[in-house]
Motif scaffolding. Structure first.
Motif, PDB file in Angstrom:
ATOM      1  N   LEU A   1       2.320 -11.929 -16.653  1.00 47.16           N
ATOM      2  CA  LEU A   1       1.366 -12.671 -15.807  1.00 47.16           C
ATOM      3  C   LEU A   1       0.307 -11.741 -15.216  1.00 47.16           C
ATOM      4  O   LEU A   1      -0.696 -12.181 -14.672  1.00 47.16           O
ATOM      5  N   ASN A   2       0.575 -10.419 -15.313  1.00 50.72           N
ATOM      6  CA  ASN A   2      -0.448  -9.428 -15.026  1.00 50.72           C
ATOM      7  C   ASN A   2      -1.037  -9.553 -13.626  1.00 50.72           C
ATOM      8  O   ASN A   2      -2.251  -9.536 -13.451  1.00 50.72           O
ATOM      9  N   ASP A   3      -0.159  -9.712 -12.639  1.00 55.11           N
ATOM     10  CA  ASP A   3      -0.621  -9.818 -11.256  1.00 55.11           C
ATOM     11  C   ASP A   3       0.222  -8.877 -10.399  1.00 55.11           C
ATOM     12  O   ASP A   3       1.385  -9.141 -10.128  1.00 55.11           O
ATOM     13  N   MET A   4      -0.401  -7.794  -9.977  1.00 52.44           N
ATOM     14  CA  MET A   4       0.322  -6.742  -9.263  1.00 52.44           C
ATOM     15  C   MET A   4       0.890  -7.227  -7.926  1.00 52.44           C
ATOM     16  O   MET A   4       1.990  -6.859  -7.543  1.00 52.44           O
ATOM     17  N   VAL A   5       0.129  -8.061  -7.214  1.00 55.28           N
ATOM     18  CA  VAL A   5       0.589  -8.571  -5.905  1.00 55.28           C
ATOM     19  C   VAL A   5       1.849  -9.416  -6.108  1.00 55.28           C
ATOM     20  O   VAL A   5       2.832  -9.303  -5.368  1.00 55.28           O
ATOM     21  N   LEU A   6       1.802 -10.247  -7.145  1.00 57.74           N
ATOM     22  CA  LEU A   6       2.946 -11.111  -7.486  1.00 57.74           C
ATOM     23  C   LEU A   6       4.169 -10.262  -7.838  1.00 57.74           C
ATOM     24  O   LEU A   6       5.277 -10.507  -7.360  1.00 57.74           O
ATOM     25  N   LEU A   7       3.935  -9.260  -8.684  1.00 59.50           N
ATOM     26  CA  LEU A   7       5.030  -8.401  -9.145  1.00 59.50           C
ATOM     27  C   LEU A   7       5.682  -7.678  -7.967  1.00 59.50           C
ATOM     28  O   LEU A   7       6.910  -7.586  -7.877  1.00 59.50           O
ATOM     29  N   LYS A   8       4.835  -7.199  -7.040  1.00 56.39           N
ATOM     30  CA  LYS A   8       5.350  -6.490  -5.868  1.00 56.39           C
ATOM     31  C   LYS A   8       6.186  -7.433  -5.002  1.00 56.39           C
ATOM     32  O   LYS A   8       7.278  -7.078  -4.537  1.00 56.39           O
TER      33      LYS A   8
END
Length: 325
Positions: free
Chosen positions: A130-137
């Motif tokens: 999904l390529n979303d750093m905020v989400l991954l964090k």
């Protein structure tokens, strides 16, 4: 009014919910046959899939119209949920989950633990796409907190002096945190950071109410309805809210019976404990707390613009409460 799950909750996202299933099936595909069989077994034993539904509804309530990415996120959430259940059943040595044999009972503990590990790893594999750093964090931190909640629960086992505050910390980790990831994740993915906090609060309070209700049902329903054995939590010496409340409402012999049951576990005094919990006002207190948490969840929702999906989230919270009304 009677809330109908399909009509009043699932309807706004029914098509996306069906599409999400394909992502789950892709997610659990593996070169190793046993991994596939066990994953399939546990995913199919899933209940109403409230967490992914909540994720899809939250995205729609944020104004998202194309839910393709959210379908993937919802699949990730269901896989994380499934993984935690598989590990839970091993820790609790459970043989039944929703009336079906658990993975550890069908295969063995080793297989169940390792497949649970696979599902968590696969969920993060899909999350990276999904390529979303905020989400991954947010998911990385949240998953740590879920694990901490489970360890906290283990630590509180057989501890009659567990406070309501500790109980709330436990259920926030083991139940509410994944609901929060479902809704807050949807807001992050939809690019609506202004709704993150409200949706997280809704889900957190919803999760608390949901778990308190589950703990009430342990003392008021039968194994058929519950899909697991009555007294399971008691047998493991888990100080759930009905017991914590019963300790505050009793004295003398009754108080000692409850303390001893938590401290030693086992079912020798099961009937007596159920009777005390049912008559000392503990369940009334728990129901009141569940209502307060539900109200807090509904209040948080009011920040979002009115829509069919916001109403469906409202209905979902009411339906959870209806299980004990």
């Amino acid at each position: 009014m009677t809330i109908d799950f399909k009509h009043d909750i699932l309807a706004p996202v029914a098509a996306d919910f069906a599409a999400m299933d394909t992502f789950i099936n892709e997610g659990i595909s593996s070169k190793v046959g046993l991994v596939m069989s066990v994953s399939k077994h546990v995913v199919e034993a899933g209940g109403k899939r409230m967490r992914p539904i909540m994720c899809l509804l939250a995205a729609q309530a944020c104004g998202e119209t194309n839910l393709l990415k959210t379908q993937r996120l919802a699949a990730v959430i269901e896989m994380l949920h499934t993984a935690t259940l598989v590990h839970d059943d091993v820790v609790d040595e459970s043989n039944l989950r929703r009336g079906r044999p658990t993975a550890n009972a069908t295969w063995n503990n080793q297989t169940a633990v390792l497949v649970g590990d696979f599902l968590i790893a696969r969920a993060f594999d899909l999350l990276v796409d999904l390529n979303d750093m905020v989400l991954l964090k947010e998911f990385s931190t949240g998953t740590c907190e879920i694990a901490e909640g489970e360890v906290l629960q283990l630590q509180a086992q057989h501890q009659p002096d567990t406070t309501e505050q500790t109980y709330l910390s436990i259920i926030h980790g083991k139940t509410s945190r994944l609901f929060e990831l479902a809704t807050e994740g949807a807001a992050i993915l939809a690019g609506k950071p202004e709704y993150r906090s409200a949706l997280k609060q809704y889900a957190g309070h919803f999760g608390n109410a949901f778990q308190i209700i589950d703990d009430i049902l342990d003392y008021t329903s039968d194994a058929e309805t519950l899909g697991k054995n009555i007294g399971d939590d008691l047998m493991e010496g888990k100080p759930t809210l009905p017991l914590i409340s019963a300790l505050q409402n009793t004295s003398g012999e009754e108080h000692q019976i409850i303390r001893k049951s938590i401290a030693t576990g086992g079912l020798t005094e099961l009937d007596r404990v159920i009777e005390i919990v049912q008559t000392c006002g503990a369940l009334d207190y728990c129901l009141e707390r569940a209502k307060q948490e539900t109200q807090a969840a509904l209040t948080a929702l009011e920040v979002l613009p009115e829509s069919a999906s916001r109403q469906a989230l409202h209905n979902l919270a009411m339906l959870a409460l209806d299980r004990v009304q």
